[in-house]
Scaffold this motif. Sequence first.
Motif, short mmCIF file in Angstrom:
data_model
loop_
_atom_site.label_atom_id
_atom_site.label_comp_id
_atom_site.label_asym_id
_atom_site.label_seq_id
_atom_site.Cartn_x
_atom_site.Cartn_y
_atom_site.Cartn_z
N ASN A 170 0.83 -1.20 0.00
CA ASN A 170 0.00 0.00 0.00
C ASN A 170 0.88 1.26 0.00
OD1 ASN A 170 0.92 -0.35 2.53
ND2 ASN A 170 -1.06 -0.25 3.55
N ILE A 171 0.31 2.29 -0.63
CA ILE A 171 1.08 3.51 -0.92
C ILE A 171 0.34 4.71 -0.35
CG2 ILE A 171 1.96 4.93 -2.84
CD1 ILE A 171 2.84 2.16 -3.25
N LEU A 172 1.07 5.66 0.16
CA LEU A 172 0.47 6.94 0.56
C LEU A 172 1.19 8.07 -0.15
CD1 LEU A 172 -1.34 8.75 2.36
CD2 LEU A 172 0.46 8.65 4.10
N GLU A 173 0.42 8.88 -0.88
CA GLU A 173 1.00 10.10 -1.47
C GLU A 173 0.55 11.28 -0.63
OE1 GLU A 173 0.05 11.03 -5.60
OE2 GLU A 173 1.25 12.87 -5.47
N ILE A 174 1.50 12.00 -0.10
CA ILE A 174 1.20 13.16 0.76
C ILE A 174 1.26 14.43 -0.08
CG2 ILE A 174 2.16 14.53 2.66
CD1 ILE A 174 3.10 11.93 3.95
N ALA A 175 0.26 15.31 0.12
CA ALA A 175 0.17 16.58 -0.62
C ALA A 175 0.13 16.30 -2.13
CB ALA A 175 1.32 17.51 -0.24
N CYS A 176 -0.87 15.52 -2.49
CA CYS A 176 -0.98 15.00 -3.87
C CYS A 176 -1.44 16.05 -4.87
CB CYS A 176 -1.95 13.84 -3.90
SG CYS A 176 -3.64 14.37 -3.50
N GLY A 177 -1.92 17.20 -4.39
CA GLY A 177 -2.40 18.24 -5.32
C GLY A 177 -3.56 17.73 -6.15
N ASN A 178 -3.53 18.02 -7.46
CA ASN A 178 -4.65 17.61 -8.32
C ASN A 178 -4.45 16.22 -8.91
OD1 ASN A 178 -2.63 18.28 -10.05
ND2 ASN A 178 -3.83 19.63 -11.37
N GLY A 179 -3.50 15.48 -8.36
CA GLY A 179 -3.43 14.04 -8.64
C GLY A 179 -2.77 13.64 -9.95
N LYS A 180 -1.92 14.50 -10.48
CA LYS A 180 -1.26 14.15 -11.76
C LYS A 180 -0.37 12.92 -11.61
CE LYS A 180 -2.57 17.14 -14.84
NZ LYS A 180 -4.00 16.82 -14.83
N ILE A 181 0.32 12.82 -10.47
CA ILE A 181 1.19 11.66 -10.25
C ILE A 181 0.32 10.42 -10.01
CG2 ILE A 181 2.97 10.66 -8.74
CD1 ILE A 181 4.27 12.95 -10.09
N ALA A 182 -0.76 10.60 -9.26
CA ALA A 182 -1.66 9.48 -8.96
C ALA A 182 -2.22 8.88 -10.25
CB ALA A 182 -2.78 9.93 -8.04
N GLU A 183 -2.58 9.74 -11.21
CA GLU A 183 -3.11 9.26 -12.49
C GLU A 183 -2.15 8.25 -13.12
OE1 GLU A 183 -3.89 12.26 -15.53
OE2 GLU A 183 -4.98 13.35 -13.95
N LEU A 184 -0.86 8.51 -12.96
CA LEU A 184 0.16 7.67 -13.60
C LEU A 184 0.56 6.48 -12.74
CD1 LEU A 184 2.09 10.80 -14.75
CD2 LEU A 184 1.14 9.14 -16.33
N LEU A 185 0.63 6.70 -11.42
CA LEU A 185 1.16 5.63 -10.57
C LEU A 185 0.10 4.69 -9.99
CD1 LEU A 185 4.09 7.17 -8.50
CD2 LEU A 185 4.18 5.77 -10.57
N ALA A 186 -1.15 5.17 -9.91
CA ALA A 186 -2.17 4.29 -9.32
C ALA A 186 -2.42 3.07 -10.20
CB ALA A 186 -3.46 5.07 -9.06
N LYS A 187 -2.00 3.14 -11.47
CA LYS A 187 -2.11 1.97 -12.36
C LYS A 187 -1.08 0.92 -11.98
CE LYS A 187 -3.00 5.01 -16.25
NZ LYS A 187 -2.19 5.84 -17.11
N LYS A 188 0.02 1.39 -11.40
CA LYS A 188 1.13 0.46 -11.11
C LYS A 188 1.05 -0.14 -9.71
CE LYS A 188 4.27 2.72 -14.27
NZ LYS A 188 5.61 2.72 -14.74
N PHE A 189 0.35 0.56 -8.81
CA PHE A 189 0.28 0.09 -7.43
C PHE A 189 -1.16 -0.15 -7.01
CE2 PHE A 189 4.04 3.05 -7.14
CZ PHE A 189 5.00 2.08 -6.90
N LYS A 190 -1.36 -1.19 -6.23
CA LYS A 190 -2.70 -1.39 -5.65
C LYS A 190 -2.75 -0.57 -4.36
CE LYS A 190 -3.63 -5.98 -7.31
NZ LYS A 190 -3.32 -7.37 -6.98
N ASN A 191 -3.92 -0.35 -3.82
CA ASN A 191 -4.09 0.31 -2.52
C ASN A 191 -3.32 1.63 -2.43
OD1 ASN A 191 -5.58 -1.94 -1.72
ND2 ASN A 191 -3.71 -3.02 -1.17
N TYR A 192 -3.74 2.55 -3.25
CA TYR A 192 -3.06 3.85 -3.36
C TYR A 192 -3.93 4.91 -2.68
CZ TYR A 192 -0.45 7.45 -6.06
OH TYR A 192 0.34 8.51 -6.47
N THR A 193 -3.38 5.58 -1.70
CA THR A 193 -4.13 6.64 -1.00
C THR A 193 -3.47 7.98 -1.29
OG1 THR A 193 -4.70 5.11 0.77
CG2 THR A 193 -4.91 7.45 1.27
N SER A 194 -4.29 8.94 -1.71
CA SER A 194 -3.79 10.29 -1.98
C SER A 194 -4.30 11.20 -0.88
CB SER A 194 -4.36 10.82 -3.28
OG SER A 194 -4.09 9.97 -4.34
N CYS A 195 -3.42 12.03 -0.34
CA CYS A 195 -3.93 12.96 0.67
C CYS A 195 -3.42 14.37 0.43
CB CYS A 195 -3.65 12.41 2.07
SG CYS A 195 -2.43 13.23 3.02
N ASP A 196 -4.26 15.33 0.75
CA ASP A 196 -3.93 16.75 0.59
C ASP A 196 -4.84 17.52 1.54
OD1 ASP A 196 -2.42 18.43 -1.90
OD2 ASP A 196 -3.87 19.59 -0.72
#
Length: 240
Positions: free
Chosen positions: A42-68
């Motif tokens: 499982n992954i936590l992205e801190i201060a993810c903003g508008n999620g540009k990185i999440a769009e790309l990385l959530a495909k590669k990792f399961k259980n992805y949490t974005s927080c801001d």
Amino acid sequence: MLEKPYKNVSFIYSHLMRSIDYVKWANYIFELSKELKRKPKNILEIACGNGKIAELLAKKFKNYTSCDYSLNMLKQVSSKRNSRVCADMAALPFNFTFDFIFSTFDSINYITNRTSLQNFFNEVAKCLSEDGSFTFDVSLEKNSLKYVRYLNRSGKFNGIKFSQKSNYNKKNRIHYNYFDITFSNGTKVQEIHKQKIYHFNDYFDLIENTSLYVSKCYDAFAFKQATSDSERAQFVLKRK
Ligand SMILES: C[S@@+](CC[C@H](N)C(=O)[O-])C[C@H]1O[C@@H](n2cnc3c(N)ncnc32)[C@H](O)[C@@H]1O
């Protein structure tokens, strides 16, 4: 009216960042995730903003949490694969741990005093699994001095007029960004963004007081050792 950072800048953020190569950035974070000995569960992205990185990385990792902490930024996260949590990074609301935690694009510099930065590292330590890793970048003084002029700009996006004025105060080491925003209905708002440009060694000193240690410190976007003369440093922390 003076508003909280990113409440309104959220509406022009994608325009302000239009020249940023998020694919390259996401690939770099993905490479850094390989410093873990196993695939993170499982992954936590801190201060993810508008999620540009999440769009790309959530495909590669399961259980992805974005927080801001900006709800308006989180609302723009388009990826549907990740959970979104509105939270202050200095008070992370999780009662379980993550294998891989990361943050991009100077977000940590928004923590403007050493006590809060120390708290932040302790908060992350509580949320990091035993063999997990935490990576984040920080903007250093050279970066502020180099880009301060470029960040004085104005424009129009989706009917919203904006102007940005940027200055770096060498004495208190705060990089200020003043945004004046006029919405199409005539409403005017201002946001003042403050980012603390800590000394390179401050990070090492503060991390030393936690249950984490600096496993690597790279020149951002590369894999060579950062120095106090780098523009941006990429820290990789693990548990002691
Ligand atoms: C420069 S933007 C970076 C956003 C994103 N990481 C990116 O790469 O585009 C900084 C982000 O940090 C968030 N932020 C600032 N202070 C925060 C805090 N105390 N807790 C959580 N998020 C915060 C802002 O809302 C904003 O989305």
